[in-house]
Design an enzyme around this catalytic site. Structure first.
Site, mmCIF file in Angstrom:
data_model
loop_
_atom_site.group_PDB
_atom_site.id
_atom_site.type_symbol
_atom_site.label_atom_id
_atom_site.label_comp_id
_atom_site.label_asym_id
_atom_site.label_seq_id
_atom_site.Cartn_x
_atom_site.Cartn_y
_atom_site.Cartn_z
ATOM 1 N N GLU A 114 9.130 14.161 -42.607
ATOM 2 C CA GLU A 114 9.356 15.371 -41.814
ATOM 3 C C GLU A 114 9.525 14.995 -40.340
ATOM 4 O O GLU A 114 8.688 14.284 -39.778
ATOM 5 C CB GLU A 114 8.168 16.322 -41.967
ATOM 6 C CG GLU A 114 8.383 17.646 -41.244
ATOM 7 C CD GLU A 114 7.170 18.559 -41.324
ATOM 8 O OE1 GLU A 114 6.094 18.165 -40.817
ATOM 9 O OE2 GLU A 114 7.281 19.654 -41.910
ATOM 10 N N TYR B 134 14.604 21.080 -36.782
ATOM 11 C CA TYR B 134 13.681 20.615 -37.829
ATOM 12 C C TYR B 134 14.495 19.934 -38.913
ATOM 13 O O TYR B 134 15.549 20.439 -39.324
ATOM 14 C CB TYR B 134 12.929 21.816 -38.431
ATOM 15 C CG TYR B 134 12.080 21.452 -39.635
ATOM 16 C CD1 TYR B 134 10.725 21.172 -39.490
ATOM 17 C CD2 TYR B 134 12.645 21.364 -40.913
ATOM 18 C CE1 TYR B 134 9.945 20.818 -40.588
ATOM 19 C CE2 TYR B 134 11.867 21.008 -42.010
ATOM 20 C CZ TYR B 134 10.533 20.742 -41.843
ATOM 21 O OH TYR B 134 9.757 20.387 -42.925
#
Ligand code: ADP
Ligand code: MG
Length: 390
Positions: free
Chosen positions: A198, A109
């Site tokens: 993101e 991530y």
């Protein structure tokens, strides 16, 4: 302003940030053609909506043949996708992204967000890719690395090393790759006035290459004037139709889920009004700032937009006359009730310049349903009572 995954990936490509090859399509026929161009042997069919969690909702699926691409495109295109980031009504899928299937060894991530606490952009990373970062933050917060980057000095080598070591990357070439990746991402963030980027998941392939498999980007609306290429990516069909309609009239409107419609001038007063309604035991149905130049037309438009929300049981008009005079607003309200059928109680609190004249005008107008609030607390209490049918 948010953009689609396929648009985020176009921007990644501009910055040489590796992503799988893909093509955006709007029909099943184009999906088949795209799959042929990409060549396979594995494709991923991905719904393009402004919300995450598409995979779990059935909007991201793997295909192993062109026939499968065809049947998945037929299934996903036109479906109403409900994810944990959409409303319960979900979102209509109008676009698909047909993408090369990636060889996934590891899912990580990586994001850049604005951290209001350190007043800096913040790089966030985790080895727990592919999962909801909120869940990771709640259950295993130690698995999230946060690296604030002072914009005055920009992304430096030590930021990169902190990231690579934090993610437990030991291979020298992989360390170099992830550092370069983050450096480009940070530059993209700064140069485009992004608010958040993101990548979840950021994958490591079998060859040790890092790929942005997903891409979510949001931009600062106030900066769109100097970011014409970003502004051109706006997809109005993904945004709230009432908010767009309101913006055309210079009204800032945000729908909420309460029962009392609010019409206020100034964002600060609008927030204060919503708080006061809550304090009095009610719930606001919207935020609406009519701005400094409210007139009969904008007030009428405000009523019309507020009343489109079927939950609204009363409207609280709370206007402070500074530059805009209360008597003009009072006339605006009277005009507005002629232009729009206002079928719920309207509580009006006008204070400031020419407030006594406004009170006189409203009293003489004899509008049924109209209740005068003497001050903010009194107006809010009366609005709460009216919404409860008291
Ligand atoms: P969302 O976050 O909205 O669910 P993603 O783009 O993250 O959508 O896709 C969900 C999952 O599907 C990913 O976590 C990944 O496991 C898989 N996936 C997405 N794109 C690809 C791809 N190109 N190749 C292989 N798997 C993919
Ligand atoms: Mg994702």
């Amino acid at each position: 302003m948010n953009i689609h995954e396929y648009q985020a990936k176009q921007i990644f490509a501009k910055y040489n940030i590796p992503t799988p090859k893909g093509i955006m399509v709007e029909s099943v026929k184009a999906a088949i053609e795209a799959a042929e161009v990409l060549g396979g042997p594995i494709w991923v069919v991905k719904a393009q909506i402004h919300a995450g969690g598409r995979g779990l909702g059935g909007g991201v699926k793997l295909a192993k043949s062109i026939d499968e691409v065809e049947s998945l495109a037929t299934e996903i295109l036109g479906m109403t996708l409900v994810t944990h980031q959409t409303t319960a009504e979900g979102k209509l899928v109008q676009k698909l992204y047909i993408e090369d299937g990636a060889d996934i060894k590891d899912e990580l991530y990586l994001s850049v967000v604005l951290d209001r606490k350190s007043e800096m952009p913040l790089i966030m990373a985790s080895t727990e890719g592919g999962m909801d970062i909120e869940t990771v933050a709640e259950n295993t917060p130690e698995k999230i690395i946060t690296i604030p980057v002072d914009p005055a000095i920009g992304f430096q080598g030590f930021h990169g090393r902190q990231l690579a070591f934090g993610l437990g990357i030991t291979d020298k070439i992989e360390q170099k790759n992830i550092i370069k990746f983050a450096e480009k991402l940070f530059r993209l963030y700064m140069e485009n006035d992004a608010e958040m980027i993101e990548i979840n998941p950021l994958v490591k392939t079998g060859k040790g290459v890092f790929l942005a498999l997903d891409g979510k980007m949001g931009f600062d609306n106030s900066a769109l004037g100097r970011q014409p290429e970003i502004a051109a990516m706006r997809d109005l069909t993904e945004e709230d139709a009432d908010e767009i309609e309101a913006a055309k009239y210079g009204l800032s409107y945000v729908a909420l889920d309460g029962e009392i419609g609010c019409m206020v001038n100034g964002a600060g007063l609008a927030m204060g009004t919503m708080d006061t309604i809550n304090y009095m035991g009610g719930t606001p149905a919207n935020f609406l700032d009519v701005g400094g130049s409210a007139n009969a037309e904008t007030v009428a438009k405000g009523f019309e937009i507020i009343l489109k929300n079927p939950r609204v049981k009363a409207i609280f008009v709370n206007i402070f006359g500074g530059i805009v005079r209360c008597d003009r607003i009072a006339n605006g309200i009277i005009e507005a009730t002629k232009l729009t059928d206002v079928n719920v109680p309207v509580i009006v609190r006008l204070d400031g310049t020419n407030a006594p004249e406004a009170a006189e005008i409203l009293k003489n107008a004899n509008i049924p349903n109209l209740i005068v609030g003497n001050d903010l607390g009194d107006g809010a209490a009366k609005a709460v009572a009216a919404a409860k049918g008291e």
